[in-house]
Design a protein around this motif. Structure first.
Motif, mmCIF file in Angstrom:
data_model
loop_
_atom_site.group_PDB
_atom_site.id
_atom_site.type_symbol
_atom_site.label_atom_id
_atom_site.label_comp_id
_atom_site.label_asym_id
_atom_site.label_seq_id
_atom_site.Cartn_x
_atom_site.Cartn_y
_atom_site.Cartn_z
ATOM 1 N N HIS A 111 10.952 5.804 -5.873
ATOM 2 C CA HIS A 111 11.209 5.486 -7.665
ATOM 3 C C HIS A 111 12.463 4.444 -7.957
ATOM 4 N N VAL A 112 13.354 4.962 -7.911
ATOM 5 C CA VAL A 112 14.325 3.579 -7.935
ATOM 6 C C VAL A 112 13.980 2.735 -6.769
ATOM 7 N N ALA A 113 14.250 3.201 -5.927
ATOM 8 C CA ALA A 113 13.900 2.064 -4.680
ATOM 9 C C ALA A 113 13.243 1.472 -4.396
ATOM 10 N N GLY A 114 12.017 2.090 -5.165
ATOM 11 C CA GLY A 114 10.493 0.809 -5.203
ATOM 12 C C GLY A 114 11.041 0.035 -6.514
ATOM 13 N N ALA A 115 12.078 0.338 -7.361
ATOM 14 C CA ALA A 115 11.920 0.093 -8.482
ATOM 15 C C ALA A 115 13.713 -1.821 -8.261
ATOM 16 N N VAL A 116 14.248 -0.795 -6.994
ATOM 17 C CA VAL A 116 15.075 -2.147 -6.642
ATOM 18 C C VAL A 116 14.721 -3.170 -5.829
ATOM 19 N N VAL A 117 13.482 -2.991 -5.258
ATOM 20 C CA VAL A 117 12.935 -3.326 -4.432
ATOM 21 C C VAL A 117 11.900 -4.558 -5.187
ATOM 22 N N LEU A 118 11.276 -4.388 -6.583
ATOM 23 C CA LEU A 118 10.246 -5.467 -6.727
ATOM 24 C C LEU A 118 11.044 -5.672 -7.523
ATOM 25 N N LEU A 119 12.289 -5.466 -8.246
ATOM 26 C CA LEU A 119 13.584 -6.549 -8.963
ATOM 27 C C LEU A 119 13.312 -8.005 -8.612
ATOM 28 N N GLY A 120 13.203 -7.946 -7.070
ATOM 29 C CA GLY A 120 13.448 -8.802 -6.208
ATOM 30 C C GLY A 120 11.811 -9.524 -5.642
ATOM 31 N N ALA A 121 10.883 -8.862 -5.835
ATOM 32 C CA ALA A 121 9.416 -9.711 -5.373
ATOM 33 C C ALA A 121 9.028 -10.895 -5.981
#
Length: 473
Positions: A111-121
């Protein structure tokens, strides 16, 4: 030379140390899983044992493709990255059945990795961030597994870590946050609270069941020891009688038999002294076995000659009973005589308590060197008192111990018509002269007035408690 007392640390230092210790304890809690078993592991049904794994498989099968599709189409995430994130966020739910804390670390990392990836999506604008709706559903399902397995401190640590990451992401990018982090924090706390309460309730029931098992085993052991001590006290009179006879015969032998050599007289004197010493040891042993405040009977121990009175007392208690007793049994060992009476007494007492009004037949036969005591009763004809629906278990335990003492066998159990049967086979003191000889003809004895009837009530059955008399001294 005096030393100055140590200076106490300032309040802020004590508060800081306490906070550091609490954080260290929480860190240990969220990194050290509690050993245990998955839910329904001890269930008898194979389908029930596999139910948690089936639920986890259904969740993974439903969430994994939806998560990949939403990340790739709605959030415009690369397909490979979307598949990796979806797998990390949903596949560990299968692991959560057996190892929920390890699965939580993997899912949280996803989830943390997903939040970081979605931050720049590109497609995150206007959509939930830092957690997606599928992430919330899967995370709450994971919290159920964690709450059912881990203790309170671990649940508190998991809840605080979840809230810390959510609030941290909203502080990093407050414009993109839509409050889903706060929502997950609240829902996570509620799920952990409910599932943790269920786990503690299950643990309390398990400990209660274990304690009841231990108490039942201790109660059975105590009952057995009490019955053995009671039998030993009763047999004291039997053994003491024989030892007294030996003492008297040994002391009087030189006077009854003229012309005995000096060596024989000394041998008789030694036998008498040994018998007296044995009697003294028996009295000391009896004082150990006697319960506090108990006093034994002054009368002789009962035997088969008192069965008629026993059956008549049962009739007075409201149970129609009849007795079949051989005309002449001959010599019966004292221990067998006493055991046969006590077994019959306890069997009739059980009829009075648990089968009021049931027709009962007591039969005593002798054949093949064995004495058979048979007590058979039919179903009760009157309502059983609620106070008598459960017994202490002393009755059958005492019967088994008496039969075991004499080297006999006991057969006890219910009958198809609702009655009960007790058959005790006790060895007679001496083998029969001819094994093929038929036993002495039995004569039917029905209770009624006659010369053998005692005029005073038999306390063995007139009282409401255990009809067995007090332990003899």
């Amino acid at each position: 030379m005096s030393t100055a007392p140590p200076v106490p640390p300032p309040p802020w230092q004590r508060l800081l140390d306490s906070a550091r210790e609490s954080l260290r304890a929480l860190g240990d809690a969220v990194t050290s899983p509690t050993p245990g078993e998955p839910p329904f592991t001890r269930a008898e049904s194979r389908w029930l044992r596999g139910l948690p794994y089936a639920v986890a498989a259904v969740l993974v099968a439903a969430l994994l493709p939806v998560t990949v599709t939403v990340l790739a189409q709605d959030y415009r995430v690369n397909g490979g990255i979307a598949g990796a994130l979806a797998t990390a966020q949903t596949a560990p739910l299968l692991l959560a059945v057996a190892r929920p804390l390890q699965a939580w670390w993997i899912v949280l990392t996803g989830h943390v990795a997903g939040a970081v990836v979605l931050l720049g999506a590109d497609g995150v604008a206007g959509r939930s961030w830092p957690w997606t709706p599928m992430a919330v559903v899967g995370y709450l399902a994971l919290m159920i597994a964690v709450g059912l397995r881990e203790p309170r401190r671990t649940l508190l640590g998991v809840w605080l870590v979840t809230g810390a990451f959510g609030f941290a992401f909203e502080l990093v990018s407050p414009a993109r946050g839509d409050g889903i982090g706060t929502l997950l924090f609240v829902l996570c706390g509620m799920v952990l609270l409910v599932s943790g309460a269920l786990r503690e309730r299950r643990e309390a029931q398990r400990r209660l069941a274990e304690q009841e098992t231990i108490s039942e085993a201790e109660r059975a052991r105590r009952t057995l020891l009490e019955e053995r001590a009671r039998i030993a006290r009763e047999l004291h009179d039997v053994v003491a009688h024989h030892m007294s006879v030996i003492t008297v015969q040994a002391d009087s032998a030189p006077y009854r038999i003229p012309g005995l050599p000096e060596a024989a007289c000394e041998e008789f004197t030694t036998i008498a002294a040994s018998a007296r010493e044995s009697l003294a040891e028996m009295r000391r042993l009896l004082s150990v076995l006697r319960s506090e405040g108990s006093e034994g009977e002054r009368g002789p121990q009962p035997g088969l000659d008192r069965l008629q009175q026993l059956v008549e007392a049962t009739v007075r208690a409201g149970v129609p009973a009849e007795l079949s007793l051989p005309a002449g049994l001959g010599a019966v060992a004292s221990a067998v005589d006493l055991s046969a009476y006590r077994i019959t007494q306890e069997a009739l007492a059980n009829v009075v308590r648990h089968a009021p009004g049931a027709p009962t037949r007591v039969s005593v036969t002798a054949a093949g060197g064995r004495l058979t005591v048979l007590v058979v009763n039919g179903p009760p004809t009157e309502p059983v008192s609620p106070l008598e629906t459960s017994g202490t278990g002393h009755g059958l335990v005492g019967m088994r111990e008496r039969v075991r003492l004499t080297g006999g066998t006991l057969d006890a159990g219910p009958l198809p018509d609702g009655g009960f049967r007790i058959a005790a086979r006790l060895p007679l003191g001496e083998p029969p002269d001819s094994p093929g000889t038929d036993p002495a003809p039995a004569r039917e004895k029905k209770p009624g007035p006659g010369p053998a009837v005692r005029k005073t009530p038999d306390p063995a059955f007139d009282k409401k408690s255990d009809p067995a008399p007090e332990d003899p001294a």
